[in-house]
Structures are given as C-alpha cells and as structure tokens.
Design an enzyme around this catalytic site. Structure first.
Site, mmCIF file in Angstrom:
data_model
loop_
_atom_site.group_PDB
_atom_site.id
_atom_site.type_symbol
_atom_site.label_atom_id
_atom_site.label_comp_id
_atom_site.label_asym_id
_atom_site.label_seq_id
_atom_site.Cartn_x
_atom_site.Cartn_y
_atom_site.Cartn_z
ATOM 1 N N HIS A 196 0.826 -1.212 0.000
ATOM 2 C CA HIS A 196 0.000 0.000 0.000
ATOM 3 C C HIS A 196 0.860 1.261 0.000
ATOM 4 O O HIS A 196 0.586 2.222 -0.712
ATOM 5 C CB HIS A 196 -0.911 -0.017 1.243
ATOM 6 C CG HIS A 196 -1.920 1.112 1.247
ATOM 7 N ND1 HIS A 196 -3.129 1.019 0.588
ATOM 8 C CD2 HIS A 196 -1.871 2.348 1.789
ATOM 9 C CE1 HIS A 196 -3.781 2.146 0.747
ATOM 10 N NE2 HIS A 196 -3.041 2.989 1.463
ATOM 11 N N HIS A 201 -10.552 1.739 -0.377
ATOM 12 C CA HIS A 201 -10.702 1.254 0.996
ATOM 13 C C HIS A 201 -11.430 -0.093 0.906
ATOM 14 O O HIS A 201 -12.434 -0.334 1.562
ATOM 15 C CB HIS A 201 -11.507 2.256 1.829
ATOM 16 C CG HIS A 201 -10.817 2.609 3.115
ATOM 17 N ND1 HIS A 201 -11.462 2.814 4.295
ATOM 18 C CD2 HIS A 201 -9.497 2.782 3.389
ATOM 19 C CE1 HIS A 201 -10.593 3.108 5.250
ATOM 20 N NE2 HIS A 201 -9.375 3.088 4.724
ATOM 21 N N ARG A 241 -9.043 14.157 3.277
ATOM 22 C CA ARG A 241 -7.862 14.719 3.936
ATOM 23 C C ARG A 241 -6.693 14.839 2.952
ATOM 24 O O ARG A 241 -5.949 15.818 2.967
ATOM 25 C CB ARG A 241 -7.465 13.866 5.146
ATOM 26 C CG ARG A 241 -8.377 14.045 6.345
ATOM 27 C CD ARG A 241 -7.773 13.474 7.619
ATOM 28 N NE ARG A 241 -7.452 12.053 7.490
ATOM 29 C CZ ARG A 241 -8.357 11.075 7.627
ATOM 30 N NH1 ARG A 241 -9.622 11.384 7.874
ATOM 31 N NH2 ARG A 241 -8.013 9.799 7.512
ATOM 32 N N ASP A 242 -6.552 13.819 2.047
ATOM 33 C CA ASP A 242 -5.457 13.893 1.070
ATOM 34 C C ASP A 242 -5.546 15.169 0.238
ATOM 35 O O ASP A 242 -4.541 15.725 -0.194
ATOM 36 C CB ASP A 242 -5.527 12.682 0.114
ATOM 37 C CG ASP A 242 -4.816 11.470 0.723
ATOM 38 O OD1 ASP A 242 -4.045 11.664 1.689
ATOM 39 O OD2 ASP A 242 -5.046 10.345 0.244
ATOM 40 N N GLN A 276 -8.855 8.040 12.812
ATOM 41 C CA GLN A 276 -9.155 8.945 11.702
ATOM 42 C C GLN A 276 -9.071 10.410 12.123
ATOM 43 O O GLN A 276 -8.907 10.737 13.299
ATOM 44 C CB GLN A 276 -10.592 8.635 11.211
ATOM 45 C CG GLN A 276 -10.718 7.214 10.685
ATOM 46 C CD GLN A 276 -9.886 6.981 9.416
ATOM 47 O OE1 GLN A 276 -10.099 7.608 8.401
ATOM 48 N NE2 GLN A 276 -8.890 6.091 9.513
ATOM 49 N N GLY A 315 -2.803 8.840 -7.866
ATOM 50 C CA GLY A 315 -3.491 7.546 -7.943
ATOM 51 C C GLY A 315 -3.181 6.664 -6.749
ATOM 52 O O GLY A 315 -2.542 7.095 -5.778
ATOM 53 N N SER A 352 -4.177 -0.963 -5.332
ATOM 54 C CA SER A 352 -4.698 -1.899 -4.316
ATOM 55 C C SER A 352 -4.548 -3.307 -4.876
ATOM 56 O O SER A 352 -5.202 -3.678 -5.859
ATOM 57 C CB SER A 352 -6.182 -1.605 -4.053
ATOM 58 O OG SER A 352 -6.747 -2.688 -3.310
#
Lengths: 79, 653, 229, 79
Positions: free
Chosen positions: B46, B92, B113-114, B311, B527, B530
């Site tokens: 990840h 996710h 948040r990103d 979080q 990007g 996953s």
C-alpha cells in the site's frame, strides 16, 4: 414475553456520539463527567412465552441483524 | 533474530525473510517490535508500491497544465485565473468488506484529507464501487452499508457526492471494491506540500485523539483475504465526519496564514507514514515524544501509537513563531493541538517514550530503499474467439432492450445517488445520472467536469485494450458534457501480484493506459494501487479505475443527456462495426462472456471527441451521450428516458 | 434588509443561504459564530442547513444549547423574523420555538431530490410572493425530515393556518408518493403563533439560480426581502 | 459512579427505526414479533460518588439535553 436488548460499542471503538455528548454536557456546566458512551436499546414484544426459546430466538436476531459483531456487543434481558 | 522477533512475527507483518534481511542491513542490528512494525507498514504494498512501481513509471505525468504530478498527497493542475484543481482517488476495499459502513465512510474521510492537506477546499466527491452478484448472500448487506457510509460521511461534511459508477459481477463476491475520489480547488500559488524543512521546527499533531483503530490497516490492505477473515477482524477504523469538518475548516483557516512549513494527513499507517514521509521527502531527521500524543485509550504502546489508523488526524511542521497563532485556531474549532516533536538534521526517525528511546531508524532506507520487484508476469491468455455462428438472430429488439435496461449494470442508479446530498454547496450544474458531473468553481463562471470509468470485463479479456478503453471512456464522457479533458487520477485494483497471470494483467492495463493518456494528452497526476484483492486464489476482474477531470471555461456551453425537443436530428459520430465480443448484450441475453473487447482507435477517438466538443461549444448540440455499455440502442433509450421525448430511427436495416 | 446567518460547528449550508440572501437583498448577511453571546440588530435571523454537532444524540439537540441560541430565542420571542431551513428547522423545534419534532425519515435513508411543495397560505411575510395553493419545486436533502407532533398540536397548526407548506404532487394534490420522509399530514414547513418564525425542511437556496436548474428559490427569498423592506 | 440513562420514545410517538427493524426481522423469518421499539442508552461515568447528588445531576442533564420531553421519556439506573 417482553425483552430488552442492549447494543453497545465495543470498548476501544471510537464513539463520536458519546464524545460529542460529553463535550456538550461540559459546555452546559456539568462538571465531573469522565466518560459518555451512547448505545441502542431495542425493546421486543414476542409471542413466545417460554424464556429459553425466547432467549434463543433473540440471540439469533442479534447475530443476524440487531448487533454488528465487528464493532458492537449485546446483552439480553427478559422481562 | 533478537529473542522478541520470531520468523512468525516477521511473516505476520507481511514481510518476507529477504525483506527482513534488508531491515537488518539498514539498521545494522535486529529491530525491536516497534521498528519492525514501522518497516512493515512503510514497505507494505500500500505504501511502497513495490510490485507496481516499475510499471507505474510508464504512465505519462506531464503537460503544460500539470503543477504537481504523482508523489504527493494529491495531484494539482492549473485551471487558469490563478486557480488549481487538486484531486485523487483512493481505495478502501478490505475494510469495507469487513465493516461496509465504517470502511466506506473512512475511505471518504481519508481521500478528503489527502486533498485538503494540499491546501484545497474539496468541492465534490465521486465513488467507483464493485460488488458481487446481486443474488450472493452478502451483496445486499454490503451495498446497503457502503452506500449509507459514503452518504453518511460526505453529507455530514457538506461536500456534494456528484458522480461515480457501480458494477456487479461474481468475481467480486469475496472482494468488493470501494474507490473514493475527491476534487478540490486551491489558489495555484498557495499549494501545501509534505516536504519538511528547517532544523528545530516544531512537529505538531492536530485533530482527533489516537486509539487502537485499524492497527495493521496498511498491511491488511495488502494481506490477501482467506475465508476466516471474519475472525481476523482488526479493530476497524471508525470515522467521525463532524470532527473532520472542524479539521477541514481549521486547516484551511491556518493555511490562509504563513504558519505552515509542511503538512500531511495521517492516512494508512497513521503517524508512521506521515512523519517518515514528511522528514524523508525533505531529507531531514525527525524526533517524536510519544507521551505527548493525545490518546483516547490508556496504556497505549509505542507500537500501537505509531501504527494506529485513528481517523481525522493531521501532522504539520510549523514555523516556531507561529505556534500560538496555530494553537488558537485549533482551540476555536475545539480540536486537539499537541507539539509532539521537532525536525533534526540526523536523517533519522527517533522515537522517545517514558524517557527511553523506543525506536531509532535511518530514514533513507525506510523511504528510498523499499524493496522493488519486477515480478514474473505471464502474457494473459488470448481472448476466446467470438463465435457469432452460435447466436440466433435478434427477433424481438423491444424485449431485448427491456432486459438490458433492467440488468444490474445498466439499470437506474437513482436509488443510490438519491441517498447522497449532491446539491449542497449550490454549485452543482449537472447532477448525477449524466455522462459526467459538473460543479461550478464557487464565485467564478468556470466549472469542473468529473467522471470515473472502467470496464473490467474488457480488461480481463485483453488488459492492454481494457486499460486504454478506460482512459478513452473517461475522456469521452468529459467531452460529451462539453468540457476540455485535462488530467486523470487512477485506482489500480488487482489480485495477488505474486501470481504471474495477475502481474500480466497489471502490466498490460498500465501499458494500455499509458498509450491512451499519451494519445489524448490526458496525463496521470495521482493515484492508488490496491493489490491482493483475492479470496482463496480467486481474484477480482482487473479493475483500473480512471477518474477524469475536465474544464468548462467561463461562458462555455454544457451538454446533457436528455432529449430536449421534438424535431431535433440524431447524429451518430464514429463508425459502428457491430462488435459483440465482451458486450453486455452477449452476457445479459446469451449468458456468454467470450470474444475480445471492441478494438480502440485512439486517433479516431480524439478526432471525434474534438469534433463533438466543437459542436457543443458552437451551440449546435441540444443533447449528447457517449455510446458505451449496452451499445447504441441503450444509449438512445437513456437519452429518451432522461428527456421524456421519443425518437424515430430510419436506416437501421 | 439586513440578515444574520448563525453558523454552528457542522453547519454546511450557511454559505449557500448567505449567497441567496445577498442576491435577493443586495446586502451581505452577517455570519454569526455559535459561541457569540450577542450580534448586531438585524431584520431576519437565519438558522441554515447542515449537521450541527454532527447531529449526534438528536438532530439539532446540541446546537439548540449553543450560547448564541439564548439571544436567538430572546429576539424570536420579541417578534424578530427567524427562519430555520432543514437542520435549522430541527434546531428551532429543539429550542422550543416551534412545536413538534423531526424524526428519522420513514425509509431510514437520506433523501436528496427535487420535491413539489404546496403553499398553504400566502398570508405571511415568508409567503407573500406566492398565491395560496400554488406549488413550487424545491430540493430536499435530509436524513431526519419526518415531522411529528401529537394529534391536537397538528389540529391546532391546521386550525390556526400555521402550516406553511405541504409536500404535494405538481398539481397540488396531497399523496403519500409526494411525501419524501413520512411527515405527518405531508407537512414540509410550519409557523409559530405569530407567523414570525418559520421552519421548513426543503432548501429554496439550492434552486435560486437558473444555472442550477430552477428559480423557485429566488421567488422565496425575493418575496421575503420585499416583505421585510 | 457509573450510571445508565434509558431514553425511549413516548408511546404513540412514531418510531421509524423500530418499525423498520420489525419489518426486517419478519423478512429474515422471525415469526411472532409483535412489536419493536428502539431507544437510546447513555452510559455515564461521573466523578460524583454520592448516589443522590449523582441522580440529581443526571436528572438535570436529561431535562436539559439528553431527552426531548416532547417525544421521549427517560429512566435513570445508578450502578
């Protein structure tokens, strides 16, 4: 037969509602509130009158629907 | 191995023995459990992209309008008048399979948040979802939870959820896909990066308190699911959108000042990835006093504090003189604000707790020397030739159309997006249901068009064509609403890369994407990858989701799908060759999934697209729709249903 | 016309209503942070939509106890026009300025779509721009819009002409299909006794711009500004 | 001192959640479920150790915030 199921978040799982309620109580001037946790209480009215059968049925209901096993615990009280 | 570190503990952290040997070389000694945990998350698939990095380099990432390409929290493109669009898509998948509501909700929280960590105010969310067969016992529960979670988080944040897609296929029975995308807007001269600078500058933790949520979230994201994953239930991350809304407003308020040197959100691998990446990117060292980390639970160990994925938390490096100004802002918004360390010039990550040093790791090997694999790949099997002979001729097009329009991949998605607040912000110029969503840039006459696209069955049949088609369809959807396509974010969802045929799919899709991005001047600027989306050796279909963003200049006309007026002429742009391989027609009406995907002519795609956009701009187009899943008849039916106006077709002999 | 928009932590439609008010009145409303005990004199106080305090415990429950609400209640009781939209309507009921309560939608799901509302009375400063019985198209966006009150409260609201809007078909007929959340008697908005306080679930501010697909919201705000001139 | 507050809807008040749970249990094959009502349980951890003072404080909390008298009843249990 009446029964009551308490569904509460497992300890360690963040409880945003409990946190917000504690904060609001504090700002309303209620000192000394160490912790607040909010859960659900589900009151059931069942035709079943035999306590053991009723409890078994409710256990199945909790497993299938009423509680989310990943983040919640439950307790059953028969009236 | 030191007594504490056993081969089992190393394996449990998803590290191979060879990778463990690299840790010993980097440290010059055996790691303690906290150090092992830090290496395991930083070198997880990840965070390190170890199985895909070699191929990601093929993707074009530059264009005159690209301000920041891949490598930061989100990509940044110039949209004129001193403004920039900031966007990214992230997955996710594993947490959403275990707890759909919280998994999906925290996916939305993380991608938000990103984007705002770059200094942008989010203006829209989209999501690309893949579920198992509708009649699979788990599907209904998973769909309900995921949709409620996405709505629950996004609606509370006041960010409109305006678009996306959803598919159903048995290949996703054991592994659903939840990819969340956020688009934000910032001033082009006020973009914030993670690169830390300034020895001695304070490192500040802001946002919610730390608990034991989702420990191993990062490594879990790369851990292949086996059927007893029900027992392997890590404490799943729980989201608090209300706290994130406060965090968003507090951060944007602080970003309006010049207090911030560097900032990064605490995403997968929480405090570890944020502190390591910030210091590592700046070539600095960093010291943290873990006792000062705001904790929600008692007795937390250094290991838990560094790996927790609680979080709604951010890490910042501030100018020393700005400490109190920053603290005041976070106290106004009733958020935790704790100075937990400082930058150094040692190039090392040093953690202290209870007066003792609990970890001391050189950052260079942690950040730059993560293992890189050129895993063996097998060329995917050639698609089974399409046997047209076996097909009886279509006698009843009406019932065929009804069956197609009623099928899970083509039926109306209104029951999903009416659960999303898609109008908050009062800037939604095109609501869900069209080819692309269009959201006005507040206070201007500009608007951003946005879409997510991928046809996994094409990618399975021929990864290269499938990858290129996903990019082309996103480009075409943006053109169809009258926008100029600008750039792409992508979410590569694949099975276990240690299996050559999966590696073949990944490499093939990326090659196809790269070719299409170059041909359409549509660079990749951010990007997520996953992998290990597989249960008991059964992998998902290769799913390279493309998130496309385009621009509608002030005064530009916007096109929509609905027919507007009787008497208008219907014009089909591009030639139809009656290709049925991998079509929904073949699958839904004949239960067959054979044949190659439709061939792609990227030059024609660009030529046709630019022609269509010119007609829209000239005001000659009343309605426009791209012909994709289901083909021409379905496209026309969708336009008619949207406008409540019929159509007559001659010359279809 | 000078307006004040109250901003709670978690409000997210405050900017939207401020834009609609400015376009209708030509003046920027003053934005009032929930912690402020007082704010300047205004002709209209607006409680916007959103998720004040995350709508935890009960929607609007905690916001109703914010410091600013003491002043909002004082002015409302003195007759200063006070408008609550969506979350704002919920806060007004929790603060006791309007009767009844807003419960979870009957479908248990969040609902965001256009609905039609029938204007029950044109006789109020909020609805003077409309004819009684006319229907308008406004969007809703909520999880807890299911209005509830006991029978005699509903009968009093009906009898005293204090129901402002009901969910209806485009032709004005009242059907269950037109009701997005299960509200008693299709109620979408109500007044207090003097009709100076209005609470409604739909968001007129989201359709107050032709670029967004409708201007029935503009009529609402323009009518309100006219009435308060 | 630990306490538990049960907040339940007054009889006659619409309970969308309870109704939906009843419906879901029925479709999961649980027969004999006459009625379902859902309420809240709020667990408080107070510094106050004197039961009477604790109860009085919680009464005030319920009156001010935890329960909406228009639609809800509450009961207090001290641990």
């Amino acid at each position: 037969m009446k029964a009551r199921v308490h569904v509460t978040l497992k300890s360690g799982v963040l409880d945003p509602q409990g946190k917000a309620i504690g904060h609001a109580l504090h700002s309303l001037g209620f000192a000394g509130v160490r912790d607040v946790r909010q859960g659900k209480v589900i009151e059931l009215d069942l035709e079943e009158s035999d306590p053991n059968k009723a409890r078994a049925a409710i256990e199945a209901m909790c497993g299938k629907l009423l509680a989310n096993p990943v983040i919640e615990n439950y307790t059953i009280e028969l009236a | 191995m030191s007594p504490e570190i056993t081969p089992n503990l190393v394996a449990e952290h998803g590290l191979t023995n060879e990778e463990y040997q690299r840790i010993l070389k980097a440290l010059g000694r055996a790691p303690n459990p906290t150090e092992l945990g830090i290496f395991s998350v930083m070198w997880s698939e990840h965070c390190s992209y170890k199985s895909s990095k070699r191929w990601l380099r093929l993707l074009p990432t530059e264009a005159p309008w690209v301000i920041q390409g891949p490598g930061e929290n989100a990509g940044v493109i110039d949209i004129g008048d001193g403004l920039a669009a900031v966007f990214k898509i992230e997955s996710h998948n594993h947490p959403s399979f275990i707890e759909p509501y919280q998994g999906a909700a925290t996916g939305v929280g993380g991608i938000l948040r990103d984007v705002f960590t770059m200094g942008a105010r989010p203006i829209a969310n989209l999501n690309a979802l893949r579920f198992g067969a509708p009649d699979h016992p788990k599907t209904r529960h998973l769909v309900g939870g995921v949709v409620a979670g996405i709505g629950g988080y996004g609606n509370c944040m006041g960010i409109p959820t305006v678009g996306g897609e959803v598919n159903f296929h048995p290949a996703y029975n054991g592994n659903i896909l939840v990819n969340a995308m956020t688009v934000g807007v910032a001033r082009a001269d006020k973009i914030f990066y993670a690169r830390a600078a300034g020895v001695g500058n304070p490192v500040v933790y802001v946002g919610a308190k730390t608990g034991r949520d989702g420990i191993h979230g990062a490594t879990m994201a790369s851990a292949e699911f086996n059927s007893d994953s029900e027992e392997k239930r890590p404490t799943v991350q729980v989201g608090d959108p209300f706290t994130e809304k406060l965090l968003l407003e507090a951060c944007l308020e602080l970003m309006a000042t010049d207090a911030i040197v560097a900032i990064q959100d605490m995403g997968a691998a929480g405090l570890t990835s944020s502190s390591v990446e910030m210091a590592g990117k700046g070539g600095m060292g960093i010291e943290l006093e873990l006792d000062r980390v705001p904790m929600r639970e008692t007795g937390m160990t250094p290991y838990e504090l560094m790996l927790s994925e609680s979080q709604e938390r951010m890490l910042m490096v501030l100018k020393p003189e700005a400490r109190e100004k920053a603290r005041a802002i976070f106290e106004k918004w009733e958020l935790d604000f704790a100075e937990i360390g400082r930058l150094t010039d040692t190039g090392r990550l040093v953690l202290r707790m209870g007066g003792a040093t609990v970890a001391d790791i050189p950052l260079a090997p942690l950040v730059n020397e993560a293992p890189l694999y050129d895993r063996p790949r097998a060329a995917p099997p050639a698609p089974r030739p399409f046997g047209a002979t076996g097909l009886q001729p279509l006698t009843d097009p009406k019932s065929a159309l009804l069956k197609l329009l009623g099928s899970p991949d083509l039926c109306s998605r209104r029951w999903i997006w009416e659960q999303y607040d898609h109008m908050v912000g009062a800037d939604t110029m095109q609501r869900p249901g069209g080819d692309a969503a269009v959201v006005r840039v507040h206070g201007t006459q500009k608007a951003l068009a946005m879409t997510t696209d991928c046809t996994p069955r094409y990618c399975f049949a021929d990864p290269k064509i499938g990858g290129a088609q996903a990019v082309a369809e996103a480009w075409r959807n943006l053109v169809a609403v009258g926008a100029k396509p600008l750039a792409v974010t992508n979410n590569l969802n694949f099975g276990n890369p240690e299996r050559p045929e999966i590696m073949g799919q990944l490499a093939g899709c990326i090659e196809g994407m790269a070719e299409a991005c170059r041909a359409l001047d549509f660079p990749v600027i951010s990007g997520n990858v996953s992998l290990y989306n597989e249960t008991e050796g059964k992998a998902i279909l290769p799913t390279p989701v493309i998130g496309g963003v385009g621009l509608l200049e002030p005064g530009a006309r916007m096109a929509t799908v609905a027919f507007k007026e009787a008497g208008h002429l219907l014009l089909l742009v591009g030639d139809s060759r009656g290709h049925l391989g991998q079509s929904l027609f073949l699958r839904e009406l004949h239960g067959r999934e054979d044949g190659p995907p439709p061939p792609l002519d990227l030059q024609a795609e660009r030529r046709n697209g630019e022609f269509v956009r010119a007609q829209i701009a000239a005001g000659r187009v009343a309605a426009c729709h791209d012909v994709s899943d289901g083909g021409l008849l379905v496209a026309l039916a969708e336009m008619a249903m949207a406008g409540g106006i019929g159509a007559e077709l001659e010359g279809l002999n | 016309m000078k307006a004040a928009v109250i901003v709670f932590p978690g409000s997210n439609c405050d900017r939207d209503v401020a834009v609609a008010l400015e376009q209708a009145s030509g003046r920027k409303p003053v934005m009032v942070w929930h912690r402020e005990g007082d704010f300047e004199q205004v002709d209209l106080v607006v409680l916007p939509g959103g998720f004040a305090y995350g709508d935890y415990l009960r929607v609007g429950a905690m916001a109703a106890h914010s410091p600013v609400m003491r002043e909002v209640k004082r002015r409302a009781e003195r007759g200063v026009p006070t408008l609550g939209i969506c979350n704002g309507f919920q806060v007004l009921t929790e603060a006791g300025l309007l009767p009844g309560a807003l419960m979870r939608n009957a479908s248990l799901q969040f609902v965001c779509k256009d609905v039609h509302c029938r204007i029950e009375t044109g006789q109020s400063l909020y609805t003077s721009a409309f004819a009684s019985g006319e229907t308008v198209r406004w969007p809703v966006g909520h999880h807890d819009g299911n209005y509830f009150a006991d029978r005699n409260t509903l009968d009093r609201l009906e009898g005293e002409g204090r129901i402002a809007f009901r969910y209806a078909e485009p032709d004005g007929s009242l059907t269950e299909g037109a009701n997005p959340n299960g509200s008693a008697r299709n109620i979408a908005g109500i007044f207090n006794e003097t009709k100076s306080v209005l609470g409604l679930m739909p968001h007129p501010e989201r359709l107050a711009d032709s670029a967004l697909g409708g201007t029935d919201g503009t009529r609402f705000f323009k009518g309100l500004v006219e009435a308060l001139r």
